[in-house]
Design an enzyme around this catalytic site. Sequence first.
Site, PDB file in Angstrom:
ATOM      1  N   ASP A  35     -16.798 -17.190  -6.196  1.00 12.31           N
ATOM      2  CA  ASP A  35     -17.865 -17.741  -7.031  1.00 12.31           C
ATOM      3  C   ASP A  35     -17.607 -17.542  -8.519  1.00 12.31           C
ATOM      4  O   ASP A  35     -18.378 -17.990  -9.360  1.00 12.31           O
ATOM      5  CB  ASP A  35     -19.228 -17.157  -6.652  1.00 12.31           C
ATOM      6  N   ASP A  90     -15.989 -11.859  -8.596  1.00 14.19           N
ATOM      7  CA  ASP A  90     -14.623 -11.772  -8.089  1.00 14.19           C
ATOM      8  C   ASP A  90     -13.595 -12.018  -9.182  1.00 14.19           C
ATOM      9  O   ASP A  90     -12.518 -12.559  -8.926  1.00 14.19           O
ATOM     10  CB  ASP A  90     -14.431 -12.798  -6.958  1.00 14.19           C
ATOM     11  N   ASP A  93     -14.158 -15.927  -0.432  1.00  8.43           N
ATOM     12  CA  ASP A  93     -15.349 -15.095  -0.529  1.00  8.43           C
ATOM     13  C   ASP A  93     -16.415 -15.768   0.324  1.00  8.43           C
ATOM     14  O   ASP A  93     -16.294 -16.943   0.679  1.00  8.43           O
ATOM     15  CB  ASP A  93     -15.789 -15.001  -1.992  1.00  8.43           C
TER      16      ASP A  93
END
Length: 812
Positions: free
Chosen positions: A705, A709, A515
Site C-alpha cells: 500500500d 511498507d 501485502d
Amino acid sequence: MSAAPQTLADCFHCGGPIAGAAATSVLIDGVAQPMCCPGCAAVAQAIVDNGMSSYYRERTAFAAPGSEQPLPQGLALYDTPAELERYGQRNADTIEATLCVEGLRCAACVWLIERVLARVDGVLAADMNLATERLHLRWDPTRTGLAAVLAVLAGIGYRAYPYDAARREAGLAATARGLSRRLFVAGLSMMQVMMYAVPVYMATDGSLDADMETLMRWASLLLTLPAVAYSASPFFRGAFASLRARALSMDVPVALAIAAAFAASLLSTFSGRGEVYFDSVTMFIFLLLCSRWLELLARRRAAEALERLRHGLPASAQRLIGYPQSRVTQTVSAASLAEGDVVLVAPGEAAPADGILLEGASRVDLSLLSGESRPQARIEGEEIPGGAVNVEHPMLMRVTRPAAASTLAQLVRMAENAGQGKPMLAQWADRVAAWFVFGLMLLAAGAFVWWHIHDPARAWPIAIAVLVVSCPCALSLATPSALAAATDSLLRAGVLIVRPHAIETLHRATHIVFDKTGTLTLGRMTLRDVALYGSAERADCLRIAAALEAGSAHPLARAIVAAADTNLRQASEQQQSAGQGVSGMIDGMRYRLGRADYVEELSGRFIGRSAQGAFSSVYLGSAHGVLARFDIADGLREDARELVAQFAAAGKEMILLSGDGNAVVRDVADTLGIRRAHGEQTPQQKLDFVRRLQRDGAVVAMVGDGINDAAVLSAADVSFAMGNGAALAQAHADAVLLSDRLSTLAQAALIARKTMTVVRQNLGWAMVYNAVAIPAAACGLINPWISGIGMSASSMLVVGNALRLMRAARRI
C-alpha cells in the site's frame, strides 16, 4: 593569430568594462584573468574545464558577454538564489534540477551529452532521457553552477533550460517546423536530381551525348546544394560539436558520408571524369530526415499522456464569496485558491483543487487520474481530487489542498521525474552504440585503404557506402523507443512508472510478494456471511442489526449498515456497552447485537462459537433466542483472484506477507490460491524475508500500500504501490497503481512481456542488420544510394515497431 587587444580594465572574455563590485576572475593557462560578470565567468570556466583554453589563444575577436548568450535571460540568472529556489531541489550538499534540452537528433546525442557533462567538475550525475528530451542533473554548488553546465551544452550544440511546460511545447513545435522545412527541401531536391540521374542510368553506351551528360551533372549539382547546405546542416553542426568535445556521435559518420560523396561528385563534375553521387546524397539526406521525423513523432506521442495530465487542472475557478450566506461567485485563478475556499464546479468542468463535496451529489470522471473509464458517484462529505471532471450536477466543494499540492499536481511531478535514469538494457545499448561509431570509422578507413590498393576506382564509393549503411541509431533507439511507448500506454491505463527499470524487472521477476490489507483486500470491513439460527429471514436480521448500529462509526457497524437494504427499521432506547455491543428497542422488542456472551445474557441460551478464526463474528438475539451471526472481515478486491491466476499461469511464485493474524492471512491465501502465506510479520521481518529470497537468487516484485511498507518496497527488485490520492506523495515504489485496481498490475505484466519482446526484436534486428550490411558494403556489394535506403529503413523499422507496441498495449 593573436589575442584580441584589451586593457587591464577589460573583461578577458567579452572585452567589456569591469565594474568593481561585479569583478571576478577565472584561471586560464595558469593566469587569473578578469571577468566582468558571473555570466562571462561561467562561460569561461566551462571552456577551460572542457580543455578548450586554446580558444582564447586563437580568437580574433571577443566573445559575446555572458549575459548576452543565446540562453533564456542570461546564464548568470540561473545561479541566483531566487532562481535556484524556483527550479532546483536542494539536498544536503547538492542541488538537483530537470532541464529541457533542445537540438537532440538521435540516441547518440544522449551518450554525447552524458559523456561531456561527466567531465565537468562538480557535476555529480547527468541522466539524459531521449523520449522526453529532459536532462536530470545533480551538481555540487560549491564547485560549479547551472550557468556553467548550460554553457557547456551550448558549446556542443544543445540549448538547455530549466523545465517549463509552456516553453517545452513551443520548443517541440519549433523543432517540428524546422524539421518539416528541411524535409521539404531535401525531398524536392531528391526528386529533381533523380529526374536527371535516371536518364544517365538508363542510357546505353554512346546513346547519351557527352555535353548533355555534363549539363545533367551541373544541374544535379545546383539542385543538391540546398539539400547539403540547408537540410543537412544539423548533421554537420552536430558532428562539429561532438568532434570539438572529443567524442564521436552518430552525426560524425553521417556528416562524413554526405561531405565525402558531395566532394567526390563535385570534383567529378569539375573534371568531367568519374562517377557522381548527387542522387545518393539527396536521397540519403531525405531518408535520414524521414527517420528523424518518425523519431520526433514517437517522442511526442510518448509524452502525450503526461501533457494530458499537465493540462488536467483548469486555469480558473468559480470561488463563492461569503458562503454560506451568499452564493455569489467570482472568477479567480486556480493557483490562487487556498485551503478552506468554497468553489463551484459546473457540469463538464474539472475540479481546480482537492476538496470535500459540500452540496450536490454527482458523478465524476476520474479517467485522467486513474485510468478508470466509468464515472464514479460522489456524495456530500466525500473527497473530490483535483482534475476530476464533473459529469452530472453542479457541485460545491471546500478546498482541502490548493492546486499546487493537489493529487493531480503530485501525479504530474511524479510522472515528470519518471524519466530520470535508464534501465540496464538502455545503458548497454548506449555504450555499444558509442563504441560502434568508433569501430565504424576504423572499418571505413580500412575498407578505403584496401580498395585503394586493389581497385582505386571503387575505394571512395565503398568507403562512403560503409559510412552510410551502418545504423547505430537503430541500436540506441531499440530500447528507449519501446520503453517510452510502454510507459505512455501504462500511464493511460492508470499505472505510473516512476523508475525506468520497472518494466524490465517486472518481466524478469520470479517471485511476487503481496501485502494483504489495502492490497489484496479493500482495507475496510465487509460482511462476508450471515448464519441464521432461527426462522427469521436474512434480510430482516440485517435490517434489525443495521437499525441498532445506525450512526455508529465502528468498522464492524459500518459493514453491517452497508450490507443492509435502505428499508431500515427504527430503533429506540439504544444503549452502548463498551467492549460488548449495543442494545435497543425495535417494534416493542429488545434486541442485542455484539459478543456471544453479551447476547447470551438476553437470550438465556448458549451460542455455538464460529469455527472461522479469520472472521470477526457479531451475534444478534432477543429474549426469544439467538437470530443470526454476522461474519465480518476485510473484503477482498474483486480482481484479486484474476491477478493471482494470471501470475500463476506465467509461472511466478506468489507469497502473502501481512501483519495480521495467521488465521486471517491463511484464509485470504486459501481463497485466492496463494500457497505460501505468513502472518504476524513486522515491517523488519518482511524486509528480512525479501532479502533472503534475493540471496537465494530470486527476482522479487513487491506489491503493497506504499505507506507501512516503505522499507520492503524499496528493498524489492521492483515494487508497486497502491496509489490513493494523498498517498501518491508517500510512494516509495518503482511504480504506482493509480486506480487502486489490481487488474492494472495484470495489465502492466502483459505490457512488460510485450515490451521486452519488442526490445529483443529491435536489438536483434539492429545487430543482424549491421552485421550483414556493413561487411556487404565493405566488400563492394552495396552501392551508396542503396546504403542510404537501408540505413534509414532500419531506423524507421525500429521506431515503427515501438509504435506498434503502443497500439497493442491499448488493446489489452
